[in-house]
Design a protein around this motif. Structure first.
Motif, PDB file in Angstrom:
ATOM      1  N   ALA A  37       0.078  -1.194   0.017  1.00 57.22           N
ATOM      2  CA  ALA A  37      -0.167  -0.404  -0.267  1.00 57.22           C
ATOM      3  C   ALA A  37       1.168   1.217  -0.174  1.00 57.22           C
ATOM      4  O   ALA A  37       1.954   0.944   0.585  1.00 57.22           O
ATOM      5  CB  ALA A  37      -1.474  -0.227   1.215  1.00 57.22           C
ATOM      6  N   ARG A  38       0.516   2.528  -0.859  1.00 57.94           N
ATOM      7  CA  ARG A  38       1.167   3.149  -1.012  1.00 57.94           C
ATOM      8  C   ARG A  38       0.195   4.861  -1.186  1.00 57.94           C
ATOM      9  O   ARG A  38      -0.416   4.689  -1.630  1.00 57.94           O
ATOM     10  CB  ARG A  38       2.508   3.458  -2.189  1.00 57.94           C
ATOM     11  N   TYR A  39       1.414   5.547  -0.004  1.00 56.77           N
ATOM     12  CA  TYR A  39       0.259   7.090  -0.650  1.00 56.77           C
ATOM     13  C   TYR A  39       1.325   7.775  -1.387  1.00 56.77           C
ATOM     14  O   TYR A  39       2.403   8.712  -0.920  1.00 56.77           O
ATOM     15  CB  TYR A  39       0.151   7.196   1.014  1.00 56.77           C
ATOM     16  N   LEU A  40       0.485   9.335  -2.118  1.00 58.37           N
ATOM     17  CA  LEU A  40       0.860   9.751  -2.262  1.00 58.37           C
ATOM     18  C   LEU A  40       0.599  11.205  -2.253  1.00 58.37           C
ATOM     19  O   LEU A  40       0.104  11.893  -1.717  1.00 58.37           O
ATOM     20  CB  LEU A  40       0.579   9.669  -3.941  1.00 58.37           C
ATOM     21  N   TRP A  41       2.462  11.621  -1.416  1.00 61.29           N
ATOM     22  CA  TRP A  41       2.092  13.249  -0.594  1.00 61.29           C
ATOM     23  C   TRP A  41       2.156  14.300  -1.896  1.00 61.29           C
ATOM     24  O   TRP A  41       1.397  15.353  -1.634  1.00 61.29           O
ATOM     25  CB  TRP A  41       3.116  12.701   0.284  1.00 61.29           C
ATOM     26  N   LEU A  42       3.347  13.682  -2.679  1.00 62.83           N
ATOM     27  CA  LEU A  42       3.467  15.475  -3.506  1.00 62.83           C
ATOM     28  C   LEU A  42       3.012  14.252  -5.195  1.00 62.83           C
ATOM     29  O   LEU A  42       3.603  13.389  -5.281  1.00 62.83           O
ATOM     30  CB  LEU A  42       4.256  15.907  -3.580  1.00 62.83           C
ATOM     31  N   ASP A  43       2.580  15.038  -5.866  1.00 61.81           N
ATOM     32  CA  ASP A  43       1.809  14.797  -7.686  1.00 61.81           C
ATOM     33  C   ASP A  43       2.753  15.834  -8.749  1.00 61.81           C
ATOM     34  O   ASP A  43       2.319  17.422  -8.493  1.00 61.81           O
ATOM     35  CB  ASP A  43       0.718  14.658  -7.817  1.00 61.81           C
ATOM     36  N   ASP A  44       4.171  15.631  -9.228  1.00 67.32           N
ATOM     37  CA  ASP A  44       4.097  17.051  -9.933  1.00 67.32           C
ATOM     38  C   ASP A  44       3.347  17.074 -11.620  1.00 67.32           C
ATOM     39  O   ASP A  44       2.975  18.031 -11.942  1.00 67.32           O
ATOM     40  CB  ASP A  44       5.657  16.542 -10.181  1.00 67.32           C
ATOM     41  N   ILE A  45       2.097  16.160 -11.685  1.00 65.48           N
ATOM     42  CA  ILE A  45       1.676  16.127 -12.935  1.00 65.48           C
ATOM     43  C   ILE A  45       0.597  17.079 -11.974  1.00 65.48           C
ATOM     44  O   ILE A  45      -0.051  17.945 -13.421  1.00 65.48           O
ATOM     45  CB  ILE A  45       0.767  14.464 -12.612  1.00 65.48           C
ATOM     46  N   VAL A  46       0.600  17.680 -11.039  1.00 68.72           N
ATOM     47  CA  VAL A  46      -1.229  18.686 -10.613  1.00 68.72           C
ATOM     48  C   VAL A  46      -0.528  19.460 -10.803  1.00 68.72           C
ATOM     49  O   VAL A  46      -0.779  20.064 -10.264  1.00 68.72           O
ATOM     50  CB  VAL A  46      -2.089  17.652  -9.340  1.00 68.72           C
ATOM     51  N   GLY A  47       1.037  19.984 -10.245  1.00 69.18           N
ATOM     52  CA  GLY A  47       1.852  21.038 -10.356  1.00 69.18           C
ATOM     53  C   GLY A  47       2.553  20.964  -9.516  1.00 69.18           C
ATOM     54  O   GLY A  47       3.265  22.285  -8.772  1.00 69.18           O
ATOM     55  N   ASP A  48       3.317  19.910  -8.473  1.00 65.70           N
ATOM     56  CA  ASP A  48       4.254  20.137  -7.228  1.00 65.70           C
ATOM     57  C   ASP A  48       5.208  19.809  -8.017  1.00 65.70           C
ATOM     58  O   ASP A  48       5.292  18.980  -8.914  1.00 65.70           O
ATOM     59  CB  ASP A  48       3.565  19.459  -6.274  1.00 65.70           C
ATOM     60  N   PRO A  49       6.018  20.174  -7.080  1.00 60.94           N
ATOM     61  CA  PRO A  49       7.528  20.231  -7.278  1.00 60.94           C
ATOM     62  C   PRO A  49       8.378  19.287  -7.455  1.00 60.94           C
ATOM     63  O   PRO A  49       8.725  18.771  -9.321  1.00 60.94           O
ATOM     64  CB  PRO A  49       8.739  21.119  -6.498  1.00 60.94           C
ATOM     65  N   VAL A  50       7.537  17.612  -7.535  1.00 60.34           N
ATOM     66  CA  VAL A  50       8.320  16.933  -6.989  1.00 60.34           C
ATOM     67  C   VAL A  50       6.813  15.665  -7.054  1.00 60.34           C
ATOM     68  O   VAL A  50       5.602  15.892  -6.717  1.00 60.34           O
ATOM     69  CB  VAL A  50       9.541  16.564  -6.968  1.00 60.34           C
ATOM     70  N   SER A  51       7.036  14.544  -7.667  1.00 58.99           N
ATOM     71  CA  SER A  51       6.191  13.512  -7.099  1.00 58.99           C
ATOM     72  C   SER A  51       6.908  12.819  -5.725  1.00 58.99           C
ATOM     73  O   SER A  51       7.887  11.671  -6.151  1.00 58.99           O
ATOM     74  CB  SER A  51       6.087  12.482  -8.146  1.00 58.99           C
ATOM     75  N   LEU A  52       6.197  12.907  -5.007  1.00 55.09           N
ATOM     76  CA  LEU A  52       6.889  11.886  -3.675  1.00 55.09           C
ATOM     77  C   LEU A  52       5.697  10.734  -2.582  1.00 55.09           C
ATOM     78  O   LEU A  52       4.641  11.031  -2.879  1.00 55.09           O
ATOM     79  CB  LEU A  52       6.966  12.670  -2.414  1.00 55.09           C
ATOM     80  N   ALA A  53       5.804   9.310  -2.956  1.00 54.87           N
ATOM     81  CA  ALA A  53       5.623   8.474  -2.530  1.00 54.87           C
ATOM     82  C   ALA A  53       6.113   7.601  -1.171  1.00 54.87           C
ATOM     83  O   ALA A  53       7.203   7.988  -1.433  1.00 54.87           O
ATOM     84  CB  ALA A  53       4.738   7.527  -3.291  1.00 54.87           C
ATOM     85  N   THR A  54       4.942   7.150  -0.114  1.00 50.07           N
ATOM     86  CA  THR A  54       5.798   6.671   0.341  1.00 50.07           C
ATOM     87  C   THR A  54       4.769   5.200   0.520  1.00 50.07           C
ATOM     88  O   THR A  54       3.563   5.541   0.373  1.00 50.07           O
ATOM     89  CB  THR A  54       5.779   7.410   2.390  1.00 50.07           C
ATOM     90  N   GLY A  55       5.104   4.305   1.380  1.00 50.74           N
ATOM     91  CA  GLY A  55       4.341   2.949   1.102  1.00 50.74           C
ATOM     92  C   GLY A  55       4.977   1.743   1.647  1.00 50.74           C
ATOM     93  O   GLY A  55       6.432   2.326   2.894  1.00 50.74           O
ATOM     94  N   ALA A  56       4.189   0.285   2.355  1.00 46.42           N
ATOM     95  CA  ALA A  56       4.754  -0.402   3.004  1.00 46.42           C
ATOM     96  C   ALA A  56       4.485  -2.101   1.863  1.00 46.42           C
ATOM     97  O   ALA A  56       3.096  -1.848   1.535  1.00 46.42           O
ATOM     98  CB  ALA A  56       4.279  -0.326   4.702  1.00 46.42           C
ATOM     99  N   SER A  57       4.777  -2.610   2.480  1.00 48.23           N
ATOM    100  CA  SER A  57       4.667  -3.950   1.070  1.00 48.23           C
ATOM    101  C   SER A  57       4.701  -4.915   2.919  1.00 48.23           C
ATOM    102  O   SER A  57       6.045  -5.140   4.126  1.00 48.23           O
ATOM    103  CB  SER A  57       5.872  -4.484   0.771  1.00 48.23           C
ATOM    104  N   ILE A  58       4.566  -6.365   2.958  1.00 46.20           N
ATOM    105  CA  ILE A  58       5.123  -7.307   2.996  1.00 46.20           C
ATOM    106  C   ILE A  58       5.193  -8.720   1.909  1.00 46.20           C
ATOM    107  O   ILE A  58       4.279  -8.735   1.101  1.00 46.20           O
ATOM    108  CB  ILE A  58       3.636  -7.913   4.049  1.00 46.20           C
ATOM    109  N   ARG A  59       5.982  -9.628   3.078  1.00 49.06           N
ATOM    110  CA  ARG A  59       6.357 -10.607   1.749  1.00 49.06           C
ATOM    111  C   ARG A  59       6.622 -11.836   2.650  1.00 49.06           C
ATOM    112  O   ARG A  59       7.312 -11.956   2.314  1.00 49.06           O
ATOM    113  CB  ARG A  59       7.451 -10.537   0.605  1.00 49.06           C
TER     114      ARG A  59
END
Length: 268
Positions: free
Chosen positions: A96-118
Motif C-alpha cells: 500500500a502506498r500514499y502519494l504526498w506530492l504529485d508533479d503532474i498536477v503542479g507540485d515540484p516533484v512526485s513523492l510517495a511512501t508505502g509499506a509491503s509484506i512478502r
C-alpha cells in the motif's frame, strides 16, 4: 494524460510491486504479467562453489488499483523453476502506498511512501537465486521523481526509490533504485537504471547446498539495466529488458537477466 502515462509504469525489478512515484487512473485496474530468465556461473564467497551454470526462470503476475488519487494498492505473485528448485509457487506480496506530492498536477516533484509484506515459501528460501530474506519480509519504502514535459506528454523523467526491510529473523537490509527514462510520442520508452541492495547480516560465507535465505547474510549487489517499452494502443504495453550484475558480495555474481512483461489496464 494519466491514462497514457500509466501504460508505461511497469516495475523495474523482477516482480510486480510498483516502485515509481506516479499512480494510475482512479478505479482502474492494471494487470501485469512477466517472465525473467537469469543465468550465472559463480556465487561470491560460496563454499562449495558452483560446478555448473545456474539457471532461473521466474513467472510473476501483479494487480494494481488506485481507489483514490492519493492511494495505491498492489500485489505480486511469483512462480519459479531453477537449477535448485522445480517449478513451484515462490512468493506473494501486498503493498500500500500514499502519494504526498504529485508533479503532474503542479507540485515540484512526485513523492510517495508505502509499506509491503512478502511471505516466501521455505522451499524457495533454500535456493541461492531467490533474493528474499525470510519466510516473511517487511519493507517501508519511498519514491521521488520529476517529469519534464514536451507539449502534452512528458519527454523524459528521473526518479529514485529507497526501502528498508526486515524479515521474521536475521538482520535488516536497505535497497534502492535510480533511473532516467525518455518517452517518444507516448509509444516508445527507453530507460537506464541501477538497482542495488545492502544486507547487514553477520555471515559472509554461503553454502549453496545448505542455504536458507539472505536474512543473516551480509550481501551487497548492484545491477545495471536497460529496458524498452512499446505501447500497443489501448491494449497495453509490452516491455523488454536486460540486467547485468556489476557488483556482488556474498550473493550470485555476474548475473545476466532477460525480462519480458506485459501490462493491461482494465475497469468494470
Amino acid at each position: 494524460m494519466r491514462r497514457f502515462l500509466f501504460l508505461f509504469l511497469i516495475p523495474f525489478c523482477a516482480n510486480a510491486l510498483e516502485v515509481q512515484p506516479w499512480f494510475g487512473d482512479v478505479l482502474e485496474f492494471h494487470f501485469l504479467g512477466g517472465y525473467t530468465y537469469s543465468r550465472f556461473n559463480h556465487v561470491q564467497h560460496a563454499v562449495p562453489q558452483l560446478t555448473s551454470p545456474f539457471n532461473s526462470h521466474v513467472l510473476y503476475t501483479g494487480l494494481d488499483f488506485s481507489p483514490t488519487p492519493e492511494w495505491s494498492i498492489d500485489m505480486d505473485m511469483q512462480f519459479a523453476a531453477t537449477t535448485k528448485e522445480p517449478f513451484n509457487f515462490r512468493t506473494v506480496a501486498v503493498q500500500a502506498r500514499y502519494l504526498w506530492l504529485d508533479d503532474i498536477v503542479g507540485d515540484p516533484v512526485s513523492l510517495a511512501t508505502g509499506a509491503s509484506i512478502r511471505p516466501t515459501t521455505t522451499r524457495s528460501l533454500k535456493d541461492v537465486s531467490c533474493p528474499y530474506h525470510g519466510n516473511v519480509d517487511f519493507e517501508l519504502n519511498f519514491s521521488i521523481g520529476k517529469e519534464f514535459d514536451a507539449s502534452d506528454c512528458w519527454r523524459f523523467r528521473t526518479w529514485g526509490y529507497g526501502a528498508v526491510g526486515h524479515s521474521n529473523r536475521g538482520s535488516p537490509w536497505v535497497r534502492g533504485i535510480v533511473a532516467i527514462e525518455t518517452n517518444i510520442d507516448d509509444v516508445h520508452k527507453f530507460a537506464l537504471y541501477a538497482d542495488g541492495i545492502n544486507g547487514y547480516g553477520r555471515h559472509t560465507r554461503i553454502n549453496p547446498d545448505h542455504f536458507f535465505g539472505y536474512a543473516r547474510i551480509r550481501e551487497k549487489a548492484i545491477d545495471l539495466g536497460f529496458r524498452y517499452g512499446y505501447r500497443i494502443g489501448v491494449w497495453g504495453t509490452l516491455r523488454l529488458g536486460y540486467e547485468r550484475r556489476v557488483l556482488a558480495k556474498s550473493c550470485p555474481a555476474q548475473v545476466n537477466s532477460f525480462i519480458i512483461s506485459y501490462l493491461l489496464p482494465f475497469c468494470f
